[in-house]
Write a protein that holds these residues in place. Structure first.
Motif, PDB file in Angstrom:
ATOM      1  N   SER A 125      60.165 -13.075 122.181  1.00  8.82           N
ATOM      2  CA  SER A 125      58.450 -13.034 121.809  1.00  8.82           C
ATOM      3  C   SER A 125      57.777 -11.184 122.824  1.00  8.82           C
ATOM      4  O   SER A 125      57.904 -10.742 123.618  1.00  8.82           O
ATOM      5  CB  SER A 125      57.189 -13.929 122.115  1.00  8.82           C
ATOM      6  N   TYR A 126      56.955 -11.273 121.701  1.00  8.51           N
ATOM      7  CA  TYR A 126      56.628  -9.569 121.571  1.00  8.51           C
ATOM      8  C   TYR A 126      55.641  -9.578 121.380  1.00  8.51           C
ATOM      9  O   TYR A 126      54.276  -9.998 120.639  1.00  8.51           O
ATOM     10  CB  TYR A 126      57.143  -8.584 121.082  1.00  8.51           C
ATOM     11  N   GLN A 127      54.525  -8.566 122.618  1.00 11.18           N
ATOM     12  CA  GLN A 127      53.025  -8.246 122.274  1.00 11.18           C
ATOM     13  C   GLN A 127      53.013  -6.654 121.672  1.00 11.18           C
ATOM     14  O   GLN A 127      53.469  -6.067 121.081  1.00 11.18           O
ATOM     15  CB  GLN A 127      52.264  -8.008 123.486  1.00 11.18           C
ATOM     16  N   ALA A 128      51.656  -6.476 120.933  1.00 11.21           N
ATOM     17  CA  ALA A 128      51.186  -6.144 119.687  1.00 11.21           C
ATOM     18  C   ALA A 128      51.553  -4.369 120.695  1.00 11.21           C
ATOM     19  O   ALA A 128      51.443  -3.509 120.116  1.00 11.21           O
ATOM     20  CB  ALA A 128      49.808  -6.020 119.201  1.00 11.21           C
ATOM     21  N   ALA A 129      51.198  -4.336 121.654  1.00 19.12           N
ATOM     22  CA  ALA A 129      51.243  -3.068 122.826  1.00 19.12           C
ATOM     23  C   ALA A 129      52.430  -2.704 122.326  1.00 19.12           C
ATOM     24  O   ALA A 129      52.890  -1.660 123.327  1.00 19.12           O
ATOM     25  CB  ALA A 129      50.835  -3.335 124.326  1.00 19.12           C
ATOM     26  N   GLN A 130      53.425  -3.537 122.376  1.00 18.65           N
ATOM     27  CA  GLN A 130      54.361  -2.780 122.055  1.00 18.65           C
ATOM     28  C   GLN A 130      55.543  -2.053 121.430  1.00 18.65           C
ATOM     29  O   GLN A 130      55.880  -1.111 121.544  1.00 18.65           O
ATOM     30  CB  GLN A 130      55.926  -4.308 122.197  1.00 18.65           C
ATOM     31  N   GLY A 142      57.147 -13.559 116.923  1.00 21.16           N
ATOM     32  CA  GLY A 142      58.071 -13.582 116.838  1.00 21.16           C
ATOM     33  C   GLY A 142      59.081 -12.260 116.799  1.00 21.16           C
ATOM     34  O   GLY A 142      58.779 -11.252 116.375  1.00 21.16           O
ATOM     35  N   ILE A 143      60.232 -12.239 117.119  1.00 24.72           N
ATOM     36  CA  ILE A 143      61.204 -10.994 116.148  1.00 24.72           C
ATOM     37  C   ILE A 143      61.070 -10.969 115.245  1.00 24.72           C
ATOM     38  O   ILE A 143      61.286  -9.682 115.057  1.00 24.72           O
ATOM     39  CB  ILE A 143      62.137 -11.743 117.380  1.00 24.72           C
ATOM     40  N   GLY A 144      61.090 -11.754 114.601  1.00 19.57           N
ATOM     41  CA  GLY A 144      60.977 -11.107 112.667  1.00 19.57           C
ATOM     42  C   GLY A 144      59.418 -10.537 112.178  1.00 19.57           C
ATOM     43  O   GLY A 144      59.291  -9.780 112.081  1.00 19.57           O
ATOM     44  N   ASP A 145      58.462 -11.278 113.103  1.00 18.78           N
ATOM     45  CA  ASP A 145      57.136 -11.156 112.986  1.00 18.78           C
ATOM     46  C   ASP A 145      57.213  -9.347 113.094  1.00 18.78           C
ATOM     47  O   ASP A 145      55.886  -8.961 112.657  1.00 18.78           O
ATOM     48  CB  ASP A 145      55.763 -11.768 112.954  1.00 18.78           C
ATOM     49  N   PHE A 146      57.564  -9.078 114.579  1.00 18.07           N
ATOM     50  CA  PHE A 146      57.758  -7.587 115.125  1.00 18.07           C
ATOM     51  C   PHE A 146      58.352  -6.872 114.407  1.00 18.07           C
ATOM     52  O   PHE A 146      57.714  -5.862 114.310  1.00 18.07           O
ATOM     53  CB  PHE A 146      58.091  -8.742 116.489  1.00 18.07           C
ATOM     54  N   ALA A 147      59.466  -7.368 113.874  1.00 16.65           N
ATOM     55  CA  ALA A 147      60.332  -6.335 113.194  1.00 16.65           C
ATOM     56  C   ALA A 147      59.569  -6.055 112.161  1.00 16.65           C
ATOM     57  O   ALA A 147      59.376  -4.835 111.458  1.00 16.65           O
ATOM     58  CB  ALA A 147      61.118  -7.431 112.500  1.00 16.65           C
ATOM     59  N   LEU A 177      56.237  -5.321 111.603  1.00 13.08           N
ATOM     60  CA  LEU A 177      55.032  -4.735 111.623  1.00 13.08           C
ATOM     61  C   LEU A 177      55.765  -3.616 112.675  1.00 13.08           C
ATOM     62  O   LEU A 177      54.816  -2.563 111.427  1.00 13.08           O
ATOM     63  CB  LEU A 177      54.439  -5.584 113.012  1.00 13.08           C
ATOM     64  N   GLY A 178      56.853  -3.684 112.849  1.00 17.37           N
ATOM     65  CA  GLY A 178      57.300  -2.189 112.969  1.00 17.37           C
ATOM     66  C   GLY A 178      57.929  -1.872 112.400  1.00 17.37           C
ATOM     67  O   GLY A 178      58.904  -0.226 112.876  1.00 17.37           O
ATOM     68  N   LEU A 179      58.257  -2.042 110.919  1.00 17.42           N
ATOM     69  CA  LEU A 179      58.775  -2.133 110.300  1.00 17.42           C
ATOM     70  C   LEU A 179      60.614  -1.504 110.191  1.00 17.42           C
ATOM     71  O   LEU A 179      61.368   0.052 110.132  1.00 17.42           O
ATOM     72  CB  LEU A 179      58.300  -0.150 109.776  1.00 17.42           C
ATOM     73  N   VAL A 180      60.838  -1.996 111.273  1.00 14.21           N
ATOM     74  CA  VAL A 180      62.292  -2.302 112.291  1.00 14.21           C
ATOM     75  C   VAL A 180      63.584  -3.412 111.569  1.00 14.21           C
ATOM     76  O   VAL A 180      63.020  -4.215 110.851  1.00 14.21           O
ATOM     77  CB  VAL A 180      63.262  -1.729 113.321  1.00 14.21           C
ATOM     78  N   SER A 181      64.569  -3.402 111.811  1.00 14.42           N
ATOM     79  CA  SER A 181      65.332  -4.728 111.231  1.00 14.42           C
ATOM     80  C   SER A 181      65.328  -5.497 112.710  1.00 14.42           C
ATOM     81  O   SER A 181      65.263  -5.321 114.222  1.00 14.42           O
ATOM     82  CB  SER A 181      66.863  -4.246 111.488  1.00 14.42           C
ATOM     83  N   VAL A 182      65.649  -7.065 112.919  1.00 15.12           N
ATOM     84  CA  VAL A 182      65.597  -7.818 113.929  1.00 15.12           C
ATOM     85  C   VAL A 182      66.569  -7.734 114.375  1.00 15.12           C
ATOM     86  O   VAL A 182      66.997  -7.754 115.605  1.00 15.12           O
ATOM     87  CB  VAL A 182      65.843  -8.608 113.369  1.00 15.12           C
ATOM     88  N   ARG A 183      68.064  -6.810 113.716  1.00 13.48           N
ATOM     89  CA  ARG A 183      69.052  -6.808 115.048  1.00 13.48           C
ATOM     90  C   ARG A 183      69.004  -5.420 115.771  1.00 13.48           C
ATOM     91  O   ARG A 183      69.455  -5.430 116.699  1.00 13.48           O
ATOM     92  CB  ARG A 183      70.363  -5.804 113.057  1.00 13.48           C
ATOM     93  N   MET A 184      67.686  -4.321 114.906  1.00 11.19           N
ATOM     94  CA  MET A 184      67.927  -3.129 115.588  1.00 11.19           C
ATOM     95  C   MET A 184      67.413  -3.657 117.353  1.00 11.19           C
ATOM     96  O   MET A 184      67.219  -2.943 118.196  1.00 11.19           O
ATOM     97  CB  MET A 184      67.032  -2.504 115.334  1.00 11.19           C
ATOM     98  N   LEU A 185      66.055  -4.480 116.682  1.00 10.66           N
ATOM     99  CA  LEU A 185      65.823  -4.766 118.319  1.00 10.66           C
ATOM    100  C   LEU A 185      66.087  -5.682 119.091  1.00 10.66           C
ATOM    101  O   LEU A 185      65.915  -5.129 120.136  1.00 10.66           O
ATOM    102  CB  LEU A 185      64.088  -5.859 117.472  1.00 10.66           C
ATOM    103  N   ARG A 186      66.963  -6.506 118.591  1.00 13.27           N
ATOM    104  CA  ARG A 186      68.035  -7.323 119.506  1.00 13.27           C
ATOM    105  C   ARG A 186      68.946  -6.646 120.370  1.00 13.27           C
ATOM    106  O   ARG A 186      69.421  -6.443 121.656  1.00 13.27           O
ATOM    107  CB  ARG A 186      68.946  -8.070 118.497  1.00 13.27           C
ATOM    108  N   HIS A 187      69.052  -5.321 119.760  1.00 15.47           N
ATOM    109  CA  HIS A 187      70.420  -4.376 120.241  1.00 15.47           C
ATOM    110  C   HIS A 187      69.554  -3.100 121.384  1.00 15.47           C
ATOM    111  O   HIS A 187      69.522  -3.239 122.457  1.00 15.47           O
ATOM    112  CB  HIS A 187      70.265  -2.958 119.345  1.00 15.47           C
ATOM    113  N   TYR A 188      68.086  -3.000 120.864  1.00 16.76           N
ATOM    114  CA  TYR A 188      67.300  -2.417 121.339  1.00 16.76           C
ATOM    115  C   TYR A 188      67.527  -3.391 122.580  1.00 16.76           C
ATOM    116  O   TYR A 188      67.377  -2.770 124.617  1.00 16.76           O
ATOM    117  CB  TYR A 188      65.801  -2.498 121.257  1.00 16.76           C
ATOM    118  N   ASP A 189      67.052  -4.764 122.912  1.00 19.65           N
ATOM    119  CA  ASP A 189      66.728  -5.665 123.969  1.00 19.65           C
ATOM    120  C   ASP A 189      67.858  -5.045 124.930  1.00 19.65           C
ATOM    121  O   ASP A 189      68.112  -5.481 125.954  1.00 19.65           O
ATOM    122  CB  ASP A 189      66.390  -6.696 123.457  1.00 19.65           C
TER     123      ASP A 189
END
Length: 271
Positions: A40-45, A3-8, A10-22
């Motif tokens: 949802s994101y994959q580990a490869a991303q 999920g976006i929260g877990d991916f954030a 793992l990637g040491l970024v904010s959920v807000r940043m991921l939404r903006h990148y999307d």
């Protein structure tokens, strides 16, 4: 899938940043639930996310990041970009520190206004002197422009004079000339006892001064502004007029800049 929260996390970024990148198409989720909209994101991303963050933190805009990633930048190329950015940041830090030292010097000038004792100023005649000389252009008279030019200039002049087998016959002399474009020509001179000849530096006679107002400055040249300005006040208050000739004589230049001793000379006329 994460999920976006877990991916954030793992990637040491904010959920807000991921939404903006999307939203700008820089990092799309691997899957978006059509009913809930959950991303949802994959580990490869994580590999792409790492590159996005690294390149962005080098100072590139997100549009530039996207263009760089489209070119499939390799790890070695990223290291090269880091090395280049490090050099740029170090240069900027150096410039900022020089600017800060300039501000501190200006504040010292303000604090010491009016404190130069009359007895510290000496009027004297300065004889002509033969020198070896090199010149280079500086952007202006401020310390952060002059220092990086005059210091290497003296080092290079010393190297050339010694390579020519010439003995240095006295302390270094610096003088400056304003150019029409606002820049300054900095001149580094070393006294020598040789005939004018063919060298990879100029050999000539610096003109003398019939009357020079002189004062001794103690400490780094970055703080010399206060001394020069105090000397200018003395010249004016004592009825003299300055001419277009001023020099700095390096009487003592140890490794510790605080122990430097420099004689300031300004040619004057009429009392």
């Amino acid at each position: 899938m994460f999920g976006i929260g877990d991916f954030a996390r793992l990637g040491l970024v904010s959920v807000r940043m991921l939404r903006h990148y999307d939203a700008i198409g820089l990092l799309r989720p691997a899957h978006v639930d059509p009913f809930t909209g959950h991303r949802s994101y994959q580990a490869a991303q994580l590999a792409r996310l790492n590159r996005i963050v690294a390149i962005k933190d080098l100072g590139f805009t997100l549009e530039q990041v996207s263009a760089i990633l489209d070119e499939k930048v390799s790890t070695e190329e990223l290291h090269g970009m880091v090395r280049l950015r490090r050099a740029q940041l170090e240069a900027q830090i150096s410039a900022d520190l020089a600017r800060l030292r300039g501000v501190e010097s200006r504040l010292r000038t303000i604090e010491t206004e009016g404190h130069l004792r009359t007895a510290e100023v000496v009027l004297k005649k300065v004889s002509p002197i033969r020198v070896a000389e090199l010149g280079a252009r500086a952007a202006g008279y401020v310390a952060e422009d002059i220092g990086p030019v005059i210091k290497p200039l003296f080092a290079e002049l010393c190297r050339r004079v010694e390579a020519a087998g010439i003995r240095i016959a006295g302390p270094g002399i610096a003088y400056y000339r304003a150019e029409d474009d606002g820049s300054v020509m900095a001149h580094a001179c070393l006294p020598v006892n040789v005939d004018v000849g063919s060298y990879d530096f100029l050999v000539h006679d610096l003109p003398g001064m019939e009357m020079a107002a002189t004062v001794i400055h103690h400490g780094p040249m970055e703080a010399a502004g206060a001394t020069f300005q105090a000397l200018a006040h003395w010249i004016e208050e004592n009825g003299y007029r300055s001419l277009d000739l001023a020099r700095e004589i390096s009487l003592h230049c140890p490794a510790d800049l605080a122990e430097w001793v420099t004689e300031m000379q300004i040619e004057v006329t009429g009392a």
